[in-house]
Every structure is written in C-alpha cells, then in structure tokens.
Design a protein around this motif. Structure first.
Motif, PDB file in Angstrom:
ATOM      1  N   SER A 163       1.191   4.044  -2.932  1.00  0.00           N
ATOM      2  CA  SER A 163       0.880   5.448  -2.643  1.00  0.00           C
ATOM      3  C   SER A 163       2.012   6.359  -3.105  1.00  0.00           C
ATOM      4  CB  SER A 163       0.631   5.629  -1.140  1.00  0.00           C
ATOM      5  OG  SER A 163      -0.474   4.856  -0.717  1.00  0.00           O
ATOM      6  N   ASP A 195       1.741   9.149  -6.065  1.00  0.00           N
ATOM      7  CA  ASP A 195       2.136  10.538  -5.834  1.00  0.00           C
ATOM      8  C   ASP A 195       3.125  11.012  -6.892  1.00  0.00           C
ATOM      9  OD1 ASP A 195       0.520  10.971  -3.698  1.00  0.00           O
ATOM     10  OD2 ASP A 195       2.073  10.844  -2.166  1.00  0.00           O
ATOM     11  N   SER A 235      -5.278  -0.739  -3.024  1.00  0.00           N
ATOM     12  CA  SER A 235      -5.012   0.285  -4.039  1.00  0.00           C
ATOM     13  C   SER A 235      -5.929   0.179  -5.254  1.00  0.00           C
ATOM     14  CB  SER A 235      -3.545   0.192  -4.491  1.00  0.00           C
ATOM     15  OG  SER A 235      -2.681   0.261  -3.379  1.00  0.00           O
ATOM     16  N   VAL A 292      -6.930   5.564  -1.151  1.00  0.00           N
ATOM     17  CA  VAL A 292      -6.105   4.443  -0.685  1.00  0.00           C
ATOM     18  C   VAL A 292      -6.776   3.816   0.531  1.00  0.00           C
ATOM     19  CG1 VAL A 292      -3.870   3.763   0.263  1.00  0.00           C
ATOM     20  CG2 VAL A 292      -3.987   5.472  -1.552  1.00  0.00           C
ATOM     21  N   ARG A 337       0.832  -1.206   0.000  1.00  0.00           N
ATOM     22  CA  ARG A 337       0.000   0.000   0.000  1.00  0.00           C
ATOM     23  C   ARG A 337       0.868   1.259   0.000  1.00  0.00           C
ATOM     24  NH1 ARG A 337      -2.898   1.217   5.499  1.00  0.00           N
ATOM     25  NH2 ARG A 337      -0.777   1.950   5.944  1.00  0.00           N
ATOM     26  N   GLU A 338       1.917   1.248   0.820  1.00  0.00           N
ATOM     27  CA  GLU A 338       2.806   2.408   0.906  1.00  0.00           C
ATOM     28  C   GLU A 338       3.572   2.609  -0.397  1.00  0.00           C
ATOM     29  OE1 GLU A 338       2.704   4.429   3.514  1.00  0.00           O
ATOM     30  OE2 GLU A 338       1.170   3.117   4.341  1.00  0.00           O
ATOM     31  N   ILE A 380      -0.961  11.853  -1.719  1.00  0.00           N
ATOM     32  CA  ILE A 380      -1.304  10.991  -0.593  1.00  0.00           C
ATOM     33  C   ILE A 380      -0.315  11.117   0.550  1.00  0.00           C
ATOM     34  CG2 ILE A 380      -1.688   8.590   0.088  1.00  0.00           C
ATOM     35  CD1 ILE A 380      -2.324   8.091  -2.961  1.00  0.00           C
ATOM     36  N   VAL A 398      -6.686   3.695  -6.846  1.00  0.00           N
ATOM     37  CA  VAL A 398      -5.623   4.658  -7.151  1.00  0.00           C
ATOM     38  C   VAL A 398      -5.867   5.234  -8.535  1.00  0.00           C
ATOM     39  CG1 VAL A 398      -3.169   4.768  -7.730  1.00  0.00           C
ATOM     40  CG2 VAL A 398      -3.883   3.695  -5.613  1.00  0.00           C
TER      41      VAL A 398
END
Length: 616
Positions: A59, A63, A224, A353, A55-56, A140, A227
C-alpha cells in the motif's frame, strides 16, 4: 567522509516534555510516551496476523507511485518510466526487498514520516492536494503506522530512497532491539530509477517462510491483486526439456532415433502477479457476461458459473462500489454446515487493497452463500485495518447489499428454470432471512418463497399466486405442517377446506413453521394453521346452530372419551371440519404442531435436555 546521525523517534511532539507557563488554573503539561513501548504496542497489538505486513508495504509503495504519477500529470511532464513495485526474496542474505520507483523521500521526509509515529505522509499529501478527486480516490494510507508492521517479521529495517527531482539518496535504518532510535545517512548504492524507495527487511529467525517466493506470491494475490501498479516478484521458474540420454544410448539399435530424457531446468525471472484489473471499478456497460464469469472463477477459486450478478455503485450518505454473485452451486464450505462462518465470501477492499472476507456485520448470515466484493473509502476500520467497527456507515452499506441481493433474486425469479435451481440450493437461506431480518424485508422475501399446496400439483406455488387464487369469501391463508407433501395430502384436517374449494399450503420443511409465525400476515391476509382447534372453516349460521345442538346430544360421549384419554388430550369436541373421517387430532390454540415437536425434540436431544410438549 560520510557522517552518521542518530535521531530519537518522535512520539507526538519534537520534545519529550514541554512545560507551559503557569496559569491561574495550574500548570499545563504535554503527555509523554515511552517510545520503545509505544512501538511495541503498535507492532504487536494492532495486527493479529503478521502476514499483513506485506499488504502495508504494498500500500505504501502504491501510494508512492500514485503521488509521482499525480505530480507528473500536474506539472505536465508526464511519467517517463513505467511505475511498478518489485519484490525480491533472498534466502542467501535472509532479506526481503520491496522496491518502487515512486516519488521517494528527502532526508527531512524520512525523519518526519518514519521518525514520528502516526505521521502519515499520504495524509499530508492529501491535505495539500486534497481538492483533487484523483488524489482522494487512489491514495491508500491514512493512519501513519502501517510502515512499522515491517517489524512483525524483521529485526532490522533499512529504507533507501531518492526524492523525485533530486540527486541525493539516503538510507534510514532501525533495529527492533533499539526501537526508540533510528539513523539516517547518505547512500551511494545502485538505484536504477530516477526516484523511488527500496525497503530491505532483515527477517527474524522464525520468518523463513517469507523468503519463499511461493508464499510471497500467495500473499500478494490475496491482499494486493488489484493494486493499480504492476507488482513483480523475482521468482524461480522450472521448465522441462528433452536432452540426449547417454546412459541409454548404448542400447539403441542401428537406425533407431537417439534416446532422450526429461530434465528440469530452474531459472529465475520477474513474474507479474496483478495482471487482472479490478472489474468492479469499471463501468458496468463496458463489462460483458464472460468478464464477470472469469472474474468470479479466478477470484473465488470457483469452477461453476454464477447464476447471476449485480454490479453497482452507491453514492450519497455512503459511497462504495460492489459486485455481487449468486453461485451456480452450493459453496463447498456450506455443504455440511449451512452457517459455517468460515465460508463468508464477500471480500472487503479499501481502494483496491484487500482487507478481510470474514466480517460478520457486512452481510447477514442468511446471505452467507453470496460471493462478491465491496470497495469503499468510508468503512470504519480500526488502525490495524482488521476490525470493522459498528457505525451508521456500516449499517447503510449492509442495508444496500441486502437490498441488491434481494433484487438479484427477483431477477432470477423471472426465469423459472434458473429460479428452481436457485431455490433448491438456497431457498432455506431466504426462509431464515424472514425469521432474522431486521430491515423490513420480510414481505419481499416472502414473495420469493415457494411451497407445495393442495392445488399445486407437481409445481411449487408462491404466496402471491395463492392470494390471487383465493375464493371470494376466503378471508385467510391456510396452511398445515407435515413431514412430506404426501403426508399432508392425507390429513383429515383438509376435508372441509377441500369441500369449500380453499387452497391449503403444505409446510414440509421444519423451518417453515417458524417462518409463518414470524410473518403472521401476507398481503394483509392472516396466515392460519388449519390444524388449530379454533380455525374458522367458513361455517354458516345454520351449521353453527346444528353444531351447538350436537354438542348437547353427544355431551355424554365426549365426556367419556375425555376421561378415557385424559392423559393424552386436553379436550374432546364435536367438529364441523370433517366430511369423511370420524375424528381428527388438532392442536390447542397455543399448542405445538407434531412437526414442530419432532424438531424441538431433535434440538433438545443434542443438548441433553428434556422437552415438555404438553398434550393435544
């Protein structure tokens, strides 16, 4: 020749210790940090579930794509290639690659953004372009630690990146065994995009499941799915085709078609996972019922059609967008336990997210059956984005969600057929809501409740309809408790009330008595238990005078009965509430009803405690 440079990780300052000049108040020092230990805390303490690393990573990649899109729009050039994110699991090399064609990073940005803990490149970007609503809405990142979650699953992380508008390409490398340092060097590996970042995770020995494309797709759909940019996974696909069966061809008779067999053919190809758009971000006027139904079924893995939905956005003290559903059937998880916390179905998103769907403070437990999504930038999450911290923002969001849920129920109540289905499935939750509500919604929920009554026939009645049908001289709302409608109708308690033409509500659900005790009044009318000893059944002054005379006449009889039944009753009295029956058992003013007593005994038996109910 290439040169390799080792750089120490920055904790909060460029130097590990800075001594300021002496002052009259003493010496001033900056805090120091054991960087390796700090990194260990970030990696192993902020996140309780290592799945969130993906997930990170997603993200960060989103971005990067958003920044490139934003800058390209600002300078008027526009993005010349489709912005996307690619994920490549490789069992042969035991690596997981996450690649985007976003803005990329320069050597200096690599050093600052990845080498300084809690240095958020996105936060810096928003400071520079923060006046733009587009930048505020889509970016995010916030805390500057999400990247390091990669070390939850990897013992070595490499970042290959090329900054937008440059030709230089660099590689950043760090290993878990030496977390206090990293290296940056020039890189010439193939990079097809004009700019972007490729993260190469060399997975730990116990992380083989992240090499499985099925597992990766499952996590991407969970975290995600919405997204803004396409997420493509290099995955295996199995197809089946018919080929000649040589082994069976010898048995083929003349004139028969040749025998064939089915064989599996495995290929690898890009698979796009997030083709579904976040419907809650669209204008409700542009979304039709079938869109809402399709989103409900796909997002919540449901087979039923929702009874109704509410699509709305809130602005002001707190801002969020939400889409709520009332299911068309009881969720499977709630069939055996109506308050199973694992069945919570309101999914929390931050800028599309997914964060969690098990936050207990987001919705009260009496709305556990509601399904939906909440997307907000204002939610007070901890750094690991796993804990929703209590705050005024959360209380405001919770209040609005409860309010809109009640509005949905009111809309359903306008359709008698739909509402009967809803009430049969979820009516008990509304009753629990009256007991547990702390937001001044008791009266609104009470209007939505349905009960049997002495005049309802085969239909349930509302408290509002009861009040509208009250006799002119009737001052209270009367009710009795019973195990069933049939049992309630046979109660001698009703005789005088029937004669007066008063309607009496039948509380046949064990929770009903708790509900009425919690309400106490409705529409400024007192809720009165008709089986209590002190109930005023509308006696005239003449009837009261006659009753006093009868008390004196039958005092000897009542005293004898009291002595005879002393272990079972508290008092024996002459009553004016009977018209046909010779006697009736009633409760003391603060006594427990038979229905409540049975309920309490059942509860006590589960805990092995003895229940003292007293006497009638």
């Amino acid at each position: 020749a290439r040169t390799t440079r080792f750089t120490r990780l920055y904790a909060d300052a460029d130097k590990s210790e800075i001594e300021e000049p002496k002052t009259q108040d003493g010496e001033t020092f900056q805090f120091q940090a054991e960087v390796g230990r700090v990194m260990d805390i970030i990696i192993n303490s902020l996140y309780s579930n290592r799945d969130v690393f993906l997930r990170e990573m997603m993200s960060n990649a989103a971005d990067a794509c958003d920044k490139k899109r934003f800058l390209s729009m600002q300078d008027g050039t526009g993005v010349k290639e489709q912005l996307k994110i690619k994920v490549i699991p490789s069992k042969d090399s035991r690596t997981l690659i996450i690649e985007d064609n976003g803005i990329g990073m320069s050597k200096e940005e690599l050093r600052k953004n990845l080498g300084r803990i809690a240095q958020s490149g996105t936060a810096k970007f928003m400071e520079e372009y923060g006046k733009s609503e587009d930048a505020q809405q889509n970016l995010i990142g916030k805390f500057g630690v999400g990247f390091y979650s990669a070390f939850l699953v990897a013992d070595k992380v490499e970042v290959v990146t090329k900054k937008l508008g440059t030709t230089e390409q660099h590689r950043w490398t760090s290993e878990s065994k030496s977390m206090d340092q990293f290296k940056i060097k020039s890189d010439s590996s193939p990079f097809p995009a004009q700019s972007g970042t490729r993260i190469i995770l060399h997975l730990k020995d116990d992380c083989d499941d992240y090499l499985d494309d099925f597992k990766i797709k499952e996590l991407l759909r969970k975290y995600s799915e919405f997204v803004n940019f396409p997420i493509e996974v290099w995955a295996q696909k199995t197809s089946y085709e018919q080929v000649p069966d040589d082994a069976a061809s010898n048995a083929t008779q003349p004139g028969e078609p040749p025998k064939t067999k089915t064989v599996a053919k495995t290929t690898e190809a890009w698979e796009t996972l997030n083709e579904q758009k976040p419907i809650w971000l669209r204008n409700p006027r542009e979304v039709n019922r079938s869109d809402y139904t399709e989103f409900y079924k796909s997002t919540f893995r449901a087979f039923d059609e929702p009874l109704t939905s509410a699509h709305f956005s809130v602005e002001g003290q707190v801002e969020f967008k939400s889409l709520l559903y009332v299911p068309g059937s009881v969720p499977f998880e709630l069939m055996n336990n109506m308050f199973d916390n694992s069945a919570r179905g309101v999914r929390l998103y931050v800028k599309r997210v997914f964060i969690n769907d098990k936050f207990e403070d987001l919705m009260p437990r009496w709305l556990l059956f509601i399904r939906g999504v909440v997307d907000s930038d204002d939610l007070p999450l901890n750094v690991g984005r796993e804990i929703l911290q209590k705050s005024n923002v959360l209380r405001l969001i919770r209040r609005r969600l409860v309010r809109r849920s009640i509005d949905m129920f009111k809309e359903l109540a306008q359709d008698e057929t739909k509402y009967k289905k809803f009430w049969d499935m979820f009516g008990k939750y509304l009753k629990i809501g009256i007991i547990e509500d702390d937001m001044n919604n008791k009266e609104e929920l009470a209007k939505l409740c349905r009960f049997w009554s002495s005049k309802s026939g085969d239909k349930l009645v509302t408290l509002e309809s009861y009040v509208s049908n009250m006799k002119e001289d009737q001052k209270a709302i009367y009710y009795i408790t019973a195990e069933s409608k049939n049992q309630a109708e046979k109660s001698p308690t009703l005789e005088k009330l029937r004669k007066l033409g008063y309607e009496v509500l039948y509380l046949t659900d064990p929770v009903d008595e708790f509900v009425f005790q919690s309400l106490r009044t409705f529409d400024e009318k007192e809720l009165v238990d008709a089986s209590k000893e002190s109930v005023d059944v509308g006696a005239t002054d003449e009837e009261k005078k006659q009753q006093e005379e009868m008390k004196k006449d039958y005092e000897q009889l009542t005293s004898w009965l009291k002595n005879l039944l002393s272990s079972n009753v508290e008092a024996v009295q002459i009553s004016n509430r009977l018209t046909e029956s010779p006697a009736v058992l009633v409760q003391g003013q603060f006594g427990m009803s038979p229905t409540m007593e049975r309920f309490m005994r059942a509860q006590a038996s589960t805990t092995g405690k003895q229940l003292d109910t007293g006497v009638f």
